[in-house]
Design an enzyme around this catalytic site. Structure first.
Site, PDB file in Angstrom:
ATOM      1  N   GLY A 150       0.797  -1.216   0.000  1.00  0.00           N
ATOM      2  CA  GLY A 150       0.000   0.000   0.000  1.00  0.00           C
ATOM      3  C   GLY A 150       0.830   1.267   0.000  1.00  0.00           C
ATOM      4  CB  CYS A 151      -0.161   4.700   0.950  1.00  0.00           C
ATOM      5  SG  CYS A 151      -1.738   4.744   0.061  1.00  0.00           S
ATOM      6  CE1 TYR A 152       3.685  -0.887   4.861  1.00  0.00           C
ATOM      7  CE2 TYR A 152       1.458  -0.115   5.289  1.00  0.00           C
ATOM      8  CZ  TYR A 152       2.375  -1.142   5.223  1.00  0.00           C
ATOM      9  OH  TYR A 152       1.991  -2.429   5.518  1.00  0.00           O
TER      10      TYR A 152
END
Length: 355
Positions: A150-152
């Site tokens: 995901g985003c991290y």
């Protein structure tokens, strides 16, 4: 002492099709009139003015298909297999655009490691091998795929890059964050899901990490996982694509996690010691929650808000769009970066600008 690792260069790329207003109108068309007004009012507060997609939108947002090719036809949106085929065709093109923007030239043959992050599509032989061929990389390059974080994921990729450089100071790491989020448009009349989709855009970031002392020094990393909040953010593979669930409680959960771990994130420094803030713009409310939790000045997250305004949320690529702005800062400044994703996870790092 182990070598230090530096981000020497960052380049970013987006597709040619600007789609934000189109997708707002398309999403609104799936709602009853009373819900449509609520949707439009909430979408106006998102802080986004433009987003980009690899897939050309149809001519009429209220017509029978969302895209010009007629793949996303109302009542018959494509399944996951078709979407993975779309990813396999479009992702290498955008990824090459990002790497080409780094202008590696003859240095491309000197790259020793390739790290690719993505959570929006998979195929094999994969995009790592496509990039090897498209970008003139060595056939013996060491390749790592970081998938579905995901985003991290970009911060995890930087963490891995730092480990590589510290163990081999001669290494030259090419990091590529490639995401095609708009490919996972869902046909639904659920207001929360439609609002969530209207955050997402497609994008790619490429970065060169070496032991050469210029750019951004990667100083330290710290991870927070609020396991009791894991249900608040999910990214699930369904028969009709990947489905993102973002609870309205996410900003408050992030604020709580940051307040409880502030000293560990900042290395026992006061907030005032941080000159630069590179926060993943997961949405306007996420940025607002970070600003409140850390009692930051309104201007502290200006770069993050500008990336959100211009591109929306491009999952793992977005953080590096913000870091590209950090490279323009004067030398000798201390920065803190952070990104959020399923878990509920906050990946954070400290960095310094070096001329």
């Amino acid at each position: 002492m182990p070598a230090s690792a530096y981000i020497n260069r960052i380049a970013t790329a987006v597709p040619e099709h600007e789609v934000h207003q189109f997708y707002l109108r398309f999403a609104a068309s799936m709602l009853a009139a009373d819900r449509r007004r609520v949707f439009e009012r909430m979408a106006d507060l998102a802080g986004i003015e433009s987003r980009y997609s690899c897939f050309a939108p149809a001519l009429d947002p209220e017509g029978p298909s969302a895209d010009l090719a007629g793949t996303f036809v109302r009542g018959a949106f494509p399944g996951t297999a078709s979407r993975m085929g779309m990813f396999g065709a479009a992702a290498p093109v955008l990824a090459q655009k990002g790497v080409d923007a780094l202008q590696l030239g003859d240095d491309a043959s000197r790259i020793t490691h390739l790290i690719v992050t993505t959570c929006t599509g998979f195929y094999a032989p994969g995009i790592d091998l496509d990039l090897m061929a498209l970008c003139g990389l060595s056939n013996s390059i060491q390749r790592t795929m970081i998938g579905f974080m995901g985003c991290y994921a970009a911060i995890n990729a930087l963490k891995l890059s730092r480990h590589i450089i510290r163990s081999d100071p001669q290494a030259r790491v090419l990091m590529v964050n490639i995401e095609l989020c708009t490919m996972h448009l869902q046909e639904t009349n659920e207001l929360e899901k439609l609002l969530s989709f209207c955050l997402w855009g497609d994008g790619c970031a490429a970065a060169l990490v070496t032991a050469e002392p210029h750019g951004i020094l990667l100083e330290d990393f710290h991870c927070i996982v609020a396991t009791e909040r894991r249900h608040l953010m999910t990214w699930s593979i369904r028969d009709d694509g990947f489905e993102m669930y973002l609870s309205g409680q996410v900003p408050a959960a992030i604020s709580e996690a940051l307040q409880g771990s502030k000293d560990a994130i900042l290395g026992d420094r006061p907030v005032e010691a941080i000159d630069l803030w590179a926060v993943h713009p997961g949405g306007r409310s996420v940025l607002d929650s970070v600003e409140r939790a850390l009692k930051l000045a309104p201007s502290a997250l200006a770069k993050s808000r500008e990336v959100l305004r211009r591109y929306g949320n491009m999952s793992s690529a977005t953080f590096m769009f913000v870091m590209e702005e950090m490279l323009k800062a004067p030398s000798g400044l201390l920065g803190c970066g952070m990104a959020f994703g399923p878990g509920l996870t906050a990946e954070t790092m400290l960095f310094q600008t070096v001329s």
